[in-house]
Design a protein around this motif. Structure first.
Motif, mmCIF file in Angstrom:
data_model
loop_
_atom_site.group_PDB
_atom_site.id
_atom_site.type_symbol
_atom_site.label_atom_id
_atom_site.label_comp_id
_atom_site.label_asym_id
_atom_site.label_seq_id
_atom_site.Cartn_x
_atom_site.Cartn_y
_atom_site.Cartn_z
ATOM 1 N N GLU A 167 58.594 18.115 -48.873
ATOM 2 C CA GLU A 167 59.848 17.976 -49.614
ATOM 3 C C GLU A 167 60.880 19.036 -49.283
ATOM 4 O O GLU A 167 62.003 18.970 -49.744
ATOM 5 C CB GLU A 167 59.559 17.973 -51.126
ATOM 6 C CG GLU A 167 58.872 16.665 -51.498
ATOM 7 C CD GLU A 167 58.598 16.538 -52.986
ATOM 8 O OE1 GLU A 167 59.074 17.395 -53.737
ATOM 9 O OE2 GLU A 167 57.915 15.568 -53.368
ATOM 10 N N CYS A 217 52.417 9.804 -53.809
ATOM 11 C CA CYS A 217 53.780 10.185 -53.398
ATOM 12 C C CYS A 217 54.580 8.977 -52.947
ATOM 13 O O CYS A 217 55.660 9.114 -52.375
ATOM 14 C CB CYS A 217 53.729 11.190 -52.259
ATOM 15 S SG CYS A 217 53.058 12.748 -52.771
ATOM 16 N N LYS A 265 58.251 8.568 -53.562
ATOM 17 C CA LYS A 265 59.178 9.596 -53.053
ATOM 18 C C LYS A 265 59.506 9.365 -51.587
ATOM 19 O O LYS A 265 60.404 9.985 -51.050
ATOM 20 C CB LYS A 265 58.541 10.996 -53.207
ATOM 21 C CG LYS A 265 58.241 11.354 -54.651
ATOM 22 C CD LYS A 265 57.844 12.824 -54.771
ATOM 23 C CE LYS A 265 57.390 13.153 -56.192
ATOM 24 N NZ LYS A 265 55.978 13.549 -56.242
ATOM 25 N N ASP A 273 60.880 3.834 -59.843
ATOM 26 C CA ASP A 273 61.417 3.720 -58.488
ATOM 27 C C ASP A 273 62.353 2.515 -58.447
ATOM 28 O O ASP A 273 62.241 1.627 -59.263
ATOM 29 C CB ASP A 273 60.208 3.483 -57.569
ATOM 30 C CG ASP A 273 60.608 3.286 -56.139
ATOM 31 O OD1 ASP A 273 61.653 3.829 -55.757
ATOM 32 O OD2 ASP A 273 59.888 2.591 -55.413
#
Length: 1754
Positions: free
Chosen positions: A210, A359, A362, A407
């Protein structure tokens, strides 16, 4: 790529470093190392940033090459321990091929599911496996994949039978499933383990990284530059337009670049939009964020260091590489799975796979896709690890789902989408339920996400914000997962499974309790509701849960213990729901007919009532199962039946049904549409199984456990009708009250609904468990009742039947027993019709009929009975017996309360006082009586001697009332009603009832007394029946006499009228004769002279005056040259229908010279007309009005019209056919009857002199330069021939209005044909008109050949009129052009045939279409002839021109169209000797002129056959042309197809039937011409080049051949990638049916600019392929698209049909589709007739929504 290359000026040092690199050495070095991962990381840290991300434009080719060389090769060397090419090949050799296919579907690829063998609809096969499997003979379903799933071939759990295709059939030898690792050496396993763990760890670290500016430990690059990327990420909130606009501002790029950026971002999920130092990128980021944060959250943008981006790029490459490597060997696959699922030392849920999953939300789209692919090719392909992965997935389930809900990417990009791969495997699903408690987890997660509750804890969907609504949509995917888990029912239960299932059921009941009573409604009184309440969310939830509830019940049905426990739990839940509701409702006692019952006071019309009662309905379903599985009879002691309180059970369902009745009665009008919609869905086929049907079952269950009188009193009380029926004198209802009319009306409807409810409670026994029936009988009955309304198509029937969770209705198994199938014609669809023997099962009050259905069915059935000559009564059908648990329901029919109600209604009908009863109420009463009688009859028939029949309805209806009131019995009332005049309709039904009563009485008497009285009873019945028959016969006879009398009167009146108006009829008959142009009455003077249509000997007729009527003012007008103009509405369009060369580049319209048409007809101008005639001034007024209207419309900004007024388009005022101009109607030109005419030689000489004279006259008009004067003077010496005056201006014979219309049509043709602005002065106007005339005739001639119709007499009159007007217009259009320019055209045209020294570069004869040449010559000749007074006639000229062109055409055919000889025997006898000799001579002569370029041909017969075939279309066209030009009737032989056509045609055209006589009789003249033609320099060139010559006869163009099976097309389309965006899948692949090109439609990537406007691929293609008209097949939608120009288009039914004769537009049903040749021919015919534009016009007029579509973007 040029720009990209320049960025890559790699320093030479680096190059040498790359060149010296050896993968082998690196790998050997690694083998020595102890800490391998550090080494590999160092290697990556050094090389990755040198390969990837070195500039603004990524360059995949060189990057991939270098990555393969420097990064992947050493890994492969290390893995194999030898050269990878040999090592990997060895692995592949040793590998046992997997039995699983595992082919991952691309977007739009066809998938197949077998409806008979698939375990559930998600089990699919790819096309290869399907074609090799047994399922292609079964009933299968074909769909297009959304991408991402994989082929289930080889998975034994997915298929009930036939799990393998031929390719994946397992070998018998490897039956012992050994461990795949056994084949590998231990150190190979160790190496693989090392490599995989390092690479996978690296990839996972990089993809979940990240930080934007630094790298993980060990990957920091040796030297670090200051280069950054501004990275834009995809989201599902912003539109394409917003992103494109923002990018243009932020990184100032062009629109095109912005579009390509946006497309990439949408496809890959991210894209760098700027490259440079940090500041530079940061600035772009801030602009993007600022511009997109106004309405919603801003676009996600990150500024990332180039080395981070480089490593992420390689990480994706590495995952793809892993996927590729494990493809070589199952053993490697297993090692990778092991590496992925191994927990790290930190503890639970720390494996690499877990990290990736958690994850997921993301990551960007591209990364997700890559790792999902890897999971699918590794974890899901290995059965051992699939199980372990499923467990991890279930453990993380809640978290994954929460991430997904937050999301914003679509489900297909989320890891949760993999649930379908695991949960649908029955063994896995069971294991997850028992071990991970999956069922409870899913339901709990679902309930947790729906947080909004009211005070009672029920869901509340009031005023959802957009955010919540979005979340609600996403949460619904959980229900999908639950459905997957439940889809296959367990056959053997374990205790653990029982425990976990019941635990799941508890959670599920909690969910249902939150729904019980949600969205309650209260009746609005006084004023209308202000805001429509939100109702859709609750129904969406209900619809989604429908299948789940059904499946829960099916699970329960498979195990007795589970069923009993579930019933208990459900009952507790219901009691719990009720305990909160009954407070504060007062108890009351109802009494009626000597019975009384205690209940509570409750008014549906005043209190809250809800339509959502899932807990009650689930209990109802379980109750039926108790009866169906017979648990109720075997273990009654285990069931809490004694605790049931029937009034409590029926309370809520009853309220729901009363609510529906009151809504029907119009009592809830003020509650607006939301309630109407709820009631609609409550009964709708999607919801009714778990709503309306279950409410009815609950009433049946309650009623079966109650005293029927009590039940009915409660029903009356809830319907708010109790006060009407309970009063002592209810039979004299309302005589005194003059009640409010509305209230009376409402009460009548309520009584009807209440009687209907009683019928349903007693009569609906077709659910297995309530009645003794099979499930198939239930479906049969549904189908019968649907088909009683009208014959239906298969898809309509499927829509009318409820689907189960597998999308099956079960219809196919029973349909053939109840219906017969009728195939469709060229339009329409196949229909099922009810078999006549099934009509007796018709029940007028079938419970799934809507009001409209019921009345349609009643009408249809009565009509049918009348046709069959039966009486029109529709008695109730015979019903199956009840199951024991429900057996007591029949007593409802004979209980006192019901009899009281029936008696009351009949009494009201006897004394009709005001509107206090209705006919439909009486009809229902009669139906109920019928039901009771049939019940009694059945009991009597089935009862044995001794046991006594408990059902004695007939007895009860014959008893009159008690002493004080002495009301007449029901039977007596019926007998009274039988003769009531106001009940004509119901007579038949009453008669049927009385007959049945009589037959029941005889049956009873037979059982009680001796069988002597038998005959008496029967005779009584017979007399009744005979009386009936006689009565009916008498009525029919009366009706017949009445009909005959009326007919006689009418014909008398008609005769009278004709006699009075004799002269009127006489006149119209004469006109009728005059108007038939082809009638042979006015045949030539001597009857046996042949008809000839041109030349001095042509047949002359005095054409009758032509009188026509204007469609606008209805006035009649004669067509005269000096009269007012009359015009035909016409449509001119460019066309390539006959084109033999679509590759020809478009010409430049300003400078193009259209005088000569090339024989490939690459494009022409076609004129068509609808044949409606107007005055020119009427049309002008009409068109001005259309224009004015259009201007007003533009100011008001309403939708487009279907026609483009600015382009001169309008709709014909009569038939609304699209038109864009008008053709004037002209009379025949009066030709003086010719004296003797000169022969060809003399005529050529004269014409030559006239041409010379014209040349000099034209020279005079041009201002010449001084130097050229003496030349000109010398030219002047030849004086014009006698009688020819080149400077005389002829008088125009036409009136001013006709001249105006000639100009109008001429300019329109010129404008459309050349795509230029109108200019009536342009010398090309007449050329375009002649061309259009020739092209239209040619296309009509081809059409007649293709449809095998005769040349004359088979055209519709609109085409006949159009051709006649076009040819006559052609011969007159020179009068409104400048004379010298038309004469110049004539001179140039003639120069092709007769050399003329003064014309530069004439065309060679191979470049000219001879029919166009003929038409242009004939139509331009009058411009020369008008200055000639020497007595030459037009007729002679026509003939000579025709003969010249014909000879030229023969030569053209001999040069181009003689194929190599076939060695066939000569067919002809000796009849054609002369022709053959002549043709051989001519051919050899051409050979001498051309030398070796012409091939040798032996037989003259062969040559003559080629010439005859080649010239026929030209001759037929010429016959059409001269027939219309000169108005000569046609010989009858040409009105039919048959032998002798050739001779007739030649005679009609004034030709010898041996065409070579034309040549031989004028050899001396023609030989020099021939030599001239052959010596043209181009002729040799054409023949030697061997280029594509056009050969004659030209084949008619056809639409492309389509495959028989539609899936072949889908497959072809799925492998089609967009030609522009490098290998990207096209979203809407579209096939051009004219040339077969596949296009990428409806997408930004393929938009091009056309005439300064952005258009989609299809529109652009129509201009290059179809001159603006296109016919396409949209493959994914299975629909045909017609386009015309940029603004017009429509969809058309595709030529593919399923087995039921229906198209499937949108491929929603998925039945296999096959090509219907007739329908395809119809589309082809539309195209050949040039009717596509017209078809679009009609479609757009009929359907306004088509007008608003932006067709140009398709």
């Amino acid at each position: 790529m040029a720009a990209a290359e320049s960025d890559r000026e790699v320093p030479s040092a680096l190059c040498s470093e790359f060149l010296d690199f050896s993968a082998k050495d690196t790998a050997l070095k690694w083998l020595q190392m102890s800490d391998l991962s550090k080494e590999v990381y160092q290697h990556l840290a050094r090389y990755v940033p040198k390969i990837y991300c070195l500039g603004p434009n990524l360059n995949p080719q060189s990057e991939d090459l270098l990555a393969q060389l420097l990064l992947q090769a050493p890994l492969e060397w290390y893995l194999c321990g030898e050269d990878p090419s040999t090592g990997l090949a060895k692995l592949e050799q040793n590998n046992q091929p997997s039995q699983l296919c595992g082919h991952v579907f691309k977007v739009g690829e066809p998938t197949y599911s077998c409806r008979e063998c698939a375990a559930d609809p998600t089990c699919v096969l790819c096309m290869q496996c399907f074609l090799g499997s047994v399922h292609k003979e079964h009933r299968y379903r074909m769909t297009t994949s959304g991408g991402g799933g994989f082929c289930d071939c080889g998975d034994t759990e997915a298929w009930k039978k036939g799990p393998y295709c031929q390719k994946h059939e397992p070998n018998i030898s490897d039956a012992s499933q050994e461990d795949p690792l056994a084949h590998l050496s231990a150190d190979m396993i160790g190496r693989a383990y090392n490599v995989f763990s390092i690479v996978l760890k690296y990839a996972v670290d990089m993809l979940t990284w990240e930080k934007e500016d630094e790298l993980p430990l060990g990957l920091e690059p040796p030297e670090r530059g200051d280069t950054y990327y501004c990275m834009l990420f995809n989201d599902e909130v912003h539109t394409y337009e917003q992103v494109i606009y923002t990018l243009q501002k932020a990184v100032n790029c062009t629109q095109k670049e912005a579009v390509s950026f946006a497309t990439t971002v949408d496809r890959d999920g991210r894209k760098s939009v700027r490259y440079g130092d940090f500041q530079f990128c940061e600035q772009a980021k801030s602009v993007i964020v600022r511009n997109t944060s106004r309405q919603s959250k801003p676009l996600r943008v990150q500024v990332m260091h180039s080395s981070v981006v480089a490593h992420q790029c390689f990480a994706l490459k590495a995952l793809a590489w892993l996927g590729h490597i494990i493809g070589y060997s199952d053993a490697l696959r297993r090692i990778l799975c092991q590496v992925g699922l191994q927990n790290a030392p930190e503890g639970e849920n720390t494996s690499l796979v877990d990290t990736l999953m958690l994850c997921d939300s993301k990551m960007w789209k591209g990364a997700r896709n890559v790792y999902h692919q890897l999971f699918m090719s590794s974890l899901l392909m290995d059965l051992k690890y699939k199980k372990l992965f499923a467990i991890q997935f279930a453990k993380n389930y809640e978290r994954l789902q929460s991430d997904y809900v937050k999301d914003d990417h679509d489900r297909e990009y989320s890891i949760t989408d993999l649930s379908v791969q695991m949960f649908t495997v029955p063994s896995l699903a069971r294991m997850l339920i028992t071990e991970e408690n999956l069922m409870t987890t899913i339901i709990r997660t679902f309930v947790d996400h729906l947080r909004h509750r009211d005070l009672q804890g029920r869901f509340q969907f009031e005023r959802y914000t957009a955010q919540q609504a979005f979340k609600f949509r996403r949460v619904q995917s959980l229900i999908g997962d639950l459905k997957y888990v439940l889809i296959s029912r367990p056959t053997d239960w374990t205790d653990k499974l029982r425990e976990k299932f019941l635990e799941g059921l508890d959670t599920f009941l909690e969910l249902l309790k939150c729904m019980q009573g949600m969205d309650p409604v209260v009746r609005q009184v006084g004023q209308h509701i202000e805001m429509e309440p939100e109702w859709e969310a609750a129904f969406t939830l209900q619809m989604k849960l429908t299948h789940i509830i059904s499946m829960m019940q099916e699970w329960c049905a498979t195990d007795e213990k589970v069923l009993i426990e579930a019933y208990r739990k459900c009952l507790m839940a219901l009691t719990h729901c009720h305990s909160g509701f009954t407070d504060g409702e007062q108890p009351i006692t109802l009494s009626m007919c000597g019975h009384s019952v205690d209940t509570i006071r409750y008014c549906v019309s005043q209190e809250k009532v809800s339509i959502h009662l899932p807990v009650s309905r689930l209990l109802a379903g379980l109750h039926v199962l108790l009866s169906k599985t017979e648990v109720a009879y075997r273990f009654p002691e285990q069931l809490p039946l004694s605790e049931l309180s029937p009034p409590m059970l029926i309370e809520h369902p009853l309220r729901c049904l009363v609510l529906c009745a009151q809504v029907h009665a119009g009592m809830w009008r003020r509650n607006g549409f939301s309630l109407v919609n709820q009631i609609y869905y409550y009964h709708n086929v999607k919801c009714r199984v778990e709503m309306f049907d279950k409410d009815l079952i609950m009433l049946q269950a309650g009623a079966s456990m109650m005293d029927p009188n009590h039940f009915l009193m409660i029903v009356l009380s809830r319907f708010e009708l109790y006060h009407i029926f309970s009063s002592a004198d209810c039979r004299k209802r309302y005589n005194r009250e003059s009640a409010n009319k509305d209230v009376v009306q409402q009460n009548n409807t309520l009584i009807e609904e209440m009687l209907h409810l009683v019928m349903m409670v007693v009569g609906e026994r077709f659910t297995p468990g309530i009645g003794q029936v099979q499930p198939s009988e239930e479906i049969e009955r549904e189908i019968i009742h649907q088909l009683c309304i009208r014959p239906m198509a298969h898809s309509e029937l499927v829509k009318a039947l409820p689907e189960n969770e597998n999308k099956e209705t079960g219809m196919e198994t029973v349909i053939d027993s109840v219906a017969s199938f009728k195939k469709p014609g060229v339009t329409g669809r196949g229909l099922y019709e009810l078999r006549p023997e099934c009509a007796k099962q018709f029940n007028l009050y079938f419970y799934h009929y809507s009001r409209a259905d019921q009345s349609k069915a009643e009408e249809a059935q009565r009509k049918l009975k009348r046709q069959n000559g039966e009486d029109s009564a529709l008695p109730p059908p015979v019903l199956p017996p009840f199951c024991p648990l429900f057996a007591s329901l029949v007593n409802l029919l004979q209980c006192d309360v019901l009899l009281g109600m029936l008696g009351a209604v009949l009494q009201w009908a006897v004394e009709p006082s005001g509107g206090h009863w209705s006919e439909s109420m009486l009809q229902r009463v009669l139906h109920l009586i019928g039901m009771a009688l049939l019940e009694e009859q059945q009991q009597l028939e089935s009862s044995s001697e001794d046991n006594d029949v408990t059902f004695n309805f007939t007895l009860k209806i014959s008893r009159p009332g008690e002493a004080p009131s002495n009301t007449p019995s029901i039977l007596a009332l019926l007998e009274t009603l039988q003769n009531a005049p106001h009940l004509e309709v119901h007579k038949d039904m009453i008669r049927w009832i009385l007959r049945t009563v009589a037959s029941i009485k005889t049956m009873r008497e037979r059982t009680t007394t001796s069988p002597v009285t038998d005959s008496g009873g029967q005779s009584q019945e017979e007399t009744l029946r005979d009386k009936d028959k006689a009565e009916r016969k008498r009525k029919a006879e009366m009706a017949r006499l009445r009909r005959e009398k009326i007919m006689a009167q009418m014909s008398e009146m008609q005769r009278h009228f004709i006699n009075e108006n004799k002269e009127l009829f006489q006149q119209s008959l004469e006109e009728l004769e005059a108007s038939t142009s082809t009638s042979l009455e006015h045949s030539p003077t001597s009857p046996d002279a042949a008809l000839v249509c041109l030349g001095p000997r042509r047949t002359r007729l005095n054409e009758k005056r032509q009188v026509v009527t204007c469609i606008l003012c209805q006035e009649e007008q004669e067509v005269r040259a000096d009269g007012r103009a009359m015009v035909l509405a016409a449509f001119v369009q460019r066309s390539t229908v006959m084109s033999k060369n679509r590759r020809r580049p478009p010409h430049d319209p300003e400078n193009y010279d259209p005088l000569f048409m090339h024989p490939d007809l690459s494009f022409g101008t076609h004129t068509g007309s609808c044949g409606h005639i107007m005055h020119s001034h009427c049309w002008q007024r009409y068109f001005e009005a259309v224009q004015a209207k259009e201007q007003r419309r533009q100011q008001r900004l309403r939708v487009h019209t279907s026609y483009d007024v600015e382009n001169g388009e309008f709709l014909c005022p009569l038939c609304e056919c699209l038109s864009n101009t008008v053709i004037p109607l002209l009379p025949l030109a009066k030709a003086p009857s010719s004296c003797e005419q000169p022969g060809l030689g003399q005529w050529l000489k004269t014409i030559g002199q006239q041409v010379k004279a014209l040349h000099s006259a034209h020279k005079k008009l041009k201002p010449t330069s001084a130097g050229a004067v003496d030349d000109a003077d010398r030219m002047e010496e030849c004086a014009p021939p006698e009688g020819f005056t080149p400077d005389q201006i002829p008088k125009n014979p036409y009136s001013s209005t006709i001249k105006e219309m000639l100009t109008t049509f001429g300019t329109a043709t010129y404008k459309v044909g050349l795509k230029v602005h109108p200019n009536e002065e342009d010398p090309r106007v007449p050329i375009m008109c002649w061309g259009s005339c020739a092209y239209t005739i040619q296309s009509i001639e081809r059409l007649l050949v293709d449809e095998e119709k005769p040349l004359f007499g088979s055209l519709p009159c609109r085409q006949d009129d159009c051709l006649r007007s076009l040819t006559r217009f052609g011969s007159a259009c020179w009068t409104v052009s400048s004379l010298p320019s038309v004469q110049a055209h004539f001179i140039r045209l003639l120069a092709v045939l007769v050399p003329d020294p003064q014309v530069e570069s004439s065309h060679c004869i191979l470049e000219v279409d001879m029919f166009h040449l003929l038409v242009s010559l004939v139509l331009s000749y009058p411009s020369v002839h008008c200055q000639d007074s020497s007595g030459l006639s037009v007729d002679g000229a026509q003939l000579h021109l025709f003969h010249l062109v014909t000879v030229a055409h023969i030569v053209q055919i001999l040069l181009t169209s003689v194929p190599a000889e076939m060695t066939m025997e000569q067919e002809s006898g000796g009849g054609d000797e002369e022709e053959e000799e002549g043709i051989c001579h001519l051919y050899s002569l051409l050979g001498t002129h051309l030398g070796s370029t012409l091939r040798e041909v032996g037989s003259g017969w062969h040559l003559w056959r080629c010439v005859k075939a080649g010239i026929l279309p030209y001759l037929r066209g010429a016959a059409l042309f001269f027939h219309h030009l000169n108005g000569v009737p046609t010989p009858p032989e040409l009105h039919a197809l048959g032998p002798g056509q050739w001779e007739q045609l030649c005679a009609y055209l004034c030709l010898p039937s041996n065409l070579l006589q034309l040549y031989h009789s004028h050899r001396d003249l023609l030989d020099p011409l021939l030599e001239g033609w052959c010596s043209h320099p181009y002729v040799r060139e054409y023949l030697q080049a061997g280029g594509p010559l056009i050969s004659f006869p030209r084949e008619s163009n056809r639409l492309i051949d389509l495959p028989d099976d539609y899936s072949a097309l889908i497959n072809q389309a799925s492998s089609f990638t967009c030609p522009k965006s490098g290998g990207d899948k096209s979203r809407a692949p579209t096939l051009c049916l004219v040339c077969g090109t596949m296009l990428c439609s409806q997408s930004y990537c393929c938009q091009t600019e056309l005439e300064s406007e952005d258009v989609g691929a299809c529109t652009a293609h129509t201009f290059s392929c179809g001159a603006g008209v296109g016919i396409f097949l949209r493959v994914r939608e299975s629909q045909v698209l017609f386009l015309a120009g940029k603004t017009k288009g429509c969809f058309y039914a595709p030529p593919y049909l399923d087995d039921y004769g229906e198209t499937d537009q949108g491929l929603r049903r998925g039945n296999p589709l096959h090509l219907c040749r007739e329908r395809y021919r119809k589309i082809q015919k539309l195209w050949r007739q040039h009717s596509i534009t017209e078809e679009i016009g009609h479609a757009q007029e009929a359907n306004q929504t088509l007008v608003g579509i932006d067709w140009q973007h398709l």
